[in-house]
Write a protein that holds these residues in place. Structure first.
Motif, PDB file in Angstrom:
ATOM      1  N   GLN A   1      61.201  22.061 113.468  1.00  0.00           N
ATOM      2  CA  GLN A   1      59.999  21.262 113.211  1.00  0.00           C
ATOM      3  C   GLN A   1      59.928  20.938 111.740  1.00  0.00           C
ATOM      4  N   LYS A   2      59.316  19.819 111.447  1.00  0.00           N
ATOM      5  CA  LYS A   2      59.017  19.503 110.055  1.00  0.00           C
ATOM      6  C   LYS A   2      57.818  20.341 109.657  1.00  0.00           C
ATOM      7  N   VAL A   3      57.856  20.874 108.461  1.00  0.00           N
ATOM      8  CA  VAL A   3      56.767  21.703 107.967  1.00  0.00           C
ATOM      9  C   VAL A   3      55.806  20.832 107.179  1.00  0.00           C
ATOM     10  N   LYS A   4      54.535  20.937 107.504  1.00  0.00           N
ATOM     11  CA  LYS A   4      53.511  20.225 106.734  1.00  0.00           C
ATOM     12  C   LYS A   4      52.917  21.216 105.747  1.00  0.00           C
ATOM     13  N   VAL A   5      53.124  20.949 104.487  1.00  0.00           N
ATOM     14  CA  VAL A   5      52.629  21.842 103.439  1.00  0.00           C
ATOM     15  C   VAL A   5      51.202  21.421 103.099  1.00  0.00           C
ATOM     16  N   PRO A   6      50.241  22.339 103.272  1.00  0.00           N
ATOM     17  CA  PRO A   6      48.852  21.980 102.959  1.00  0.00           C
ATOM     18  C   PRO A   6      48.657  21.815 101.456  1.00  0.00           C
TER      19      PRO A   6
ATOM     20  N   LEU B   1      46.102  21.643  99.707  1.00  0.00           N
ATOM     21  CA  LEU B   1      45.038  22.464  99.151  1.00  0.00           C
ATOM     22  C   LEU B   1      45.579  23.780  98.595  1.00  0.00           C
ATOM     23  N   HIS B   2      46.639  24.333  99.228  1.00  0.00           N
ATOM     24  CA  HIS B   2      47.165  25.637  98.849  1.00  0.00           C
ATOM     25  C   HIS B   2      48.505  25.580  98.120  1.00  0.00           C
ATOM     26  N   CYS B   3      49.164  24.439  98.125  1.00  0.00           N
ATOM     27  CA  CYS B   3      50.512  24.359  97.560  1.00  0.00           C
ATOM     28  C   CYS B   3      50.605  23.204  96.574  1.00  0.00           C
ATOM     29  N   ASP B   4      51.518  23.340  95.628  1.00  0.00           N
ATOM     30  CA  ASP B   4      51.735  22.280  94.653  1.00  0.00           C
ATOM     31  C   ASP B   4      53.187  21.807  94.722  1.00  0.00           C
ATOM     32  N   ALA B   5      53.627  21.093  93.699  1.00  0.00           N
ATOM     33  CA  ALA B   5      54.960  20.489  93.696  1.00  0.00           C
ATOM     34  C   ALA B   5      56.089  21.515  93.696  1.00  0.00           C
ATOM     35  N   ARG B   6      55.785  22.792  93.426  1.00  0.00           N
ATOM     36  CA  ARG B   6      56.831  23.812  93.435  1.00  0.00           C
ATOM     37  C   ARG B   6      57.297  24.145  94.850  1.00  0.00           C
ATOM     38  N   VAL B   7      56.496  23.796  95.855  1.00  0.00           N
ATOM     39  CA  VAL B   7      56.844  24.091  97.245  1.00  0.00           C
ATOM     40  C   VAL B   7      57.697  22.959  97.793  1.00  0.00           C
ATOM     41  N   ARG B   8      58.847  23.340  98.336  1.00  0.00           N
ATOM     42  CA  ARG B   8      59.750  22.362  98.950  1.00  0.00           C
ATOM     43  C   ARG B   8      60.058  22.819 100.367  1.00  0.00           C
ATOM     44  N   THR B   9      60.216  21.866 101.254  1.00  0.00           N
ATOM     45  CA  THR B   9      60.599  22.208 102.622  1.00  0.00           C
ATOM     46  C   THR B   9      61.880  21.467 102.974  1.00  0.00           C
ATOM     47  N   VAL B  10      62.706  22.140 103.757  1.00  0.00           N
ATOM     48  CA  VAL B  10      63.966  21.565 104.215  1.00  0.00           C
ATOM     49  C   VAL B  10      64.088  21.876 105.699  1.00  0.00           C
TER      50      VAL B  10
ATOM     51  N   VAL C   1      70.562  26.447 109.449  1.00  0.00           N
ATOM     52  CA  VAL C   1      70.933  27.464 108.466  1.00  0.00           C
ATOM     53  C   VAL C   1      72.397  27.871 108.595  1.00  0.00           C
ATOM     54  N   MET C   2      72.974  27.729 109.769  1.00  0.00           N
ATOM     55  CA  MET C   2      74.368  28.111 109.971  1.00  0.00           C
ATOM     56  C   MET C   2      75.325  27.154 109.256  1.00  0.00           C
ATOM     57  N   ASN C   3      74.855  25.955 108.937  1.00  0.00           N
ATOM     58  CA  ASN C   3      75.703  24.957 108.282  1.00  0.00           C
ATOM     59  C   ASN C   3      75.184  24.549 106.913  1.00  0.00           C
ATOM     60  N   LEU C   4      74.302  25.340 106.343  1.00  0.00           N
ATOM     61  CA  LEU C   4      73.699  25.005 105.060  1.00  0.00           C
ATOM     62  C   LEU C   4      74.443  25.724 103.934  1.00  0.00           C
ATOM     63  N   PRO C   5      75.121  24.978 103.044  1.00  0.00           N
ATOM     64  CA  PRO C   5      75.880  25.615 101.964  1.00  0.00           C
ATOM     65  C   PRO C   5      74.966  26.360 100.983  1.00  0.00           C
ATOM     66  N   LYS C   6      75.450  27.501 100.491  1.00  0.00           N
ATOM     67  CA  LYS C   6      74.669  28.311  99.548  1.00  0.00           C
ATOM     68  C   LYS C   6      74.307  27.507  98.304  1.00  0.00           C
ATOM     69  N   CYS C   7      75.212  26.651  97.865  1.00  0.00           N
ATOM     70  CA  CYS C   7      74.938  25.882  96.644  1.00  0.00           C
ATOM     71  C   CYS C   7      73.726  24.965  96.834  1.00  0.00           C
ATOM     72  N   GLN C   8      73.546  24.423  98.040  1.00  0.00           N
ATOM     73  CA  GLN C   8      72.373  23.582  98.305  1.00  0.00           C
ATOM     74  C   GLN C   8      71.102  24.413  98.351  1.00  0.00           C
ATOM     75  N   VAL C   9      71.199  25.624  98.907  1.00  0.00           N
ATOM     76  CA  VAL C   9      70.037  26.508  98.955  1.00  0.00           C
ATOM     77  C   VAL C   9      69.657  26.930  97.540  1.00  0.00           C
ATOM     78  N   LYS C  10      70.640  27.323  96.745  1.00  0.00           N
ATOM     79  CA  LYS C  10      70.372  27.761  95.376  1.00  0.00           C
ATOM     80  C   LYS C  10      69.766  26.636  94.546  1.00  0.00           C
ATOM     81  N   ALA C  11      70.186  25.393  94.816  1.00  0.00           N
ATOM     82  CA  ALA C  11      69.661  24.240  94.085  1.00  0.00           C
ATOM     83  C   ALA C  11      68.165  24.056  94.319  1.00  0.00           C
ATOM     84  N   LEU C  12      67.636  24.605  95.399  1.00  0.00           N
ATOM     85  CA  LEU C  12      66.209  24.507  95.689  1.00  0.00           C
ATOM     86  C   LEU C  12      65.384  25.522  94.892  1.00  0.00           C
TER      87      LEU C  12
END
Length: 154
Positions: free
Chosen positions: A23-28, A30-39, A43-54
């Motif tokens: 599901q797409k995550v809807k970040v509220p 009211l409680h979150c700012d630009a530091r919150v990112r959703t992807v 996870v089985m095909n997500l490279p560590k370098c892409q995760v670390k970049a977040l």
């Protein structure tokens, strides 16, 4: 768990794996700012370098939470095995290398990190916390010793 162990402290950078499966995550706002990112990714095909970049300054995360759960089939042994596979992937993302703790500890003792490629290293900061949820059955039980993995600075 937070009340008892206080793993999340002010200023923590947190990676939450499996927070909203498929599901797409809807970040509220009211409680979150630009530091919150959703992807939304597998996870089985997500490279560590892409995760670390977040992570902040691309330095990794101080807390990794894995609440991943496979699509439950109702066959407890199968579901527990799939859950273990997801948990091992979370472990691999966090500390890098193989999912066998002895191999991780041995590699950390032998190397200051310069021999391994950046993608082999995990995205969990030194001194960070990793919490993984597993489904278990009588036939498949996931056991981890309570190890403190100290990473040595070179």
């Amino acid at each position: 768990m937070q009340k008892q162990y206080k793993v999340i402290k002010p200023g923590s950078s947190i990676l939450d794996l499996g927070c909203a499966p498929e599901q797409k995550v809807k970040v509220p706002s009211l409680h979150c700012d630009a530091r919150v990112r959703t992807v939304c990714a597998d996870v089985m095909n997500l490279p560590k370098c892409q995760v670390k970049a977040l992570s902040p300054q691309q330095l990794g995360f101080s807390v990794i939470l894995s609440d991943m759960c496979p699509l439950v089939s109702g066959i407890t042994t199968k579901d527990a095995a799939l859950s273990a596979e997801l948990g091992m992937r979370a472990l691999d993302l966090a500390v890098g290398g193989t999912a066998i703790l002895d191999d991780i500890i041995q590699r950390e003792r032998q190397s200051d990190g310069s021999d391994s490629s950046p993608d082999d290293r995990g995205v969990l900061k030194r001194g960070g916390h990793l919490i993984i949820k597993f489904l278990e059955s009588e036939d498949v039980q996931v056991e981890f010793a309570n190890h403190s993995l100290e990473r040595h600075h070179g």
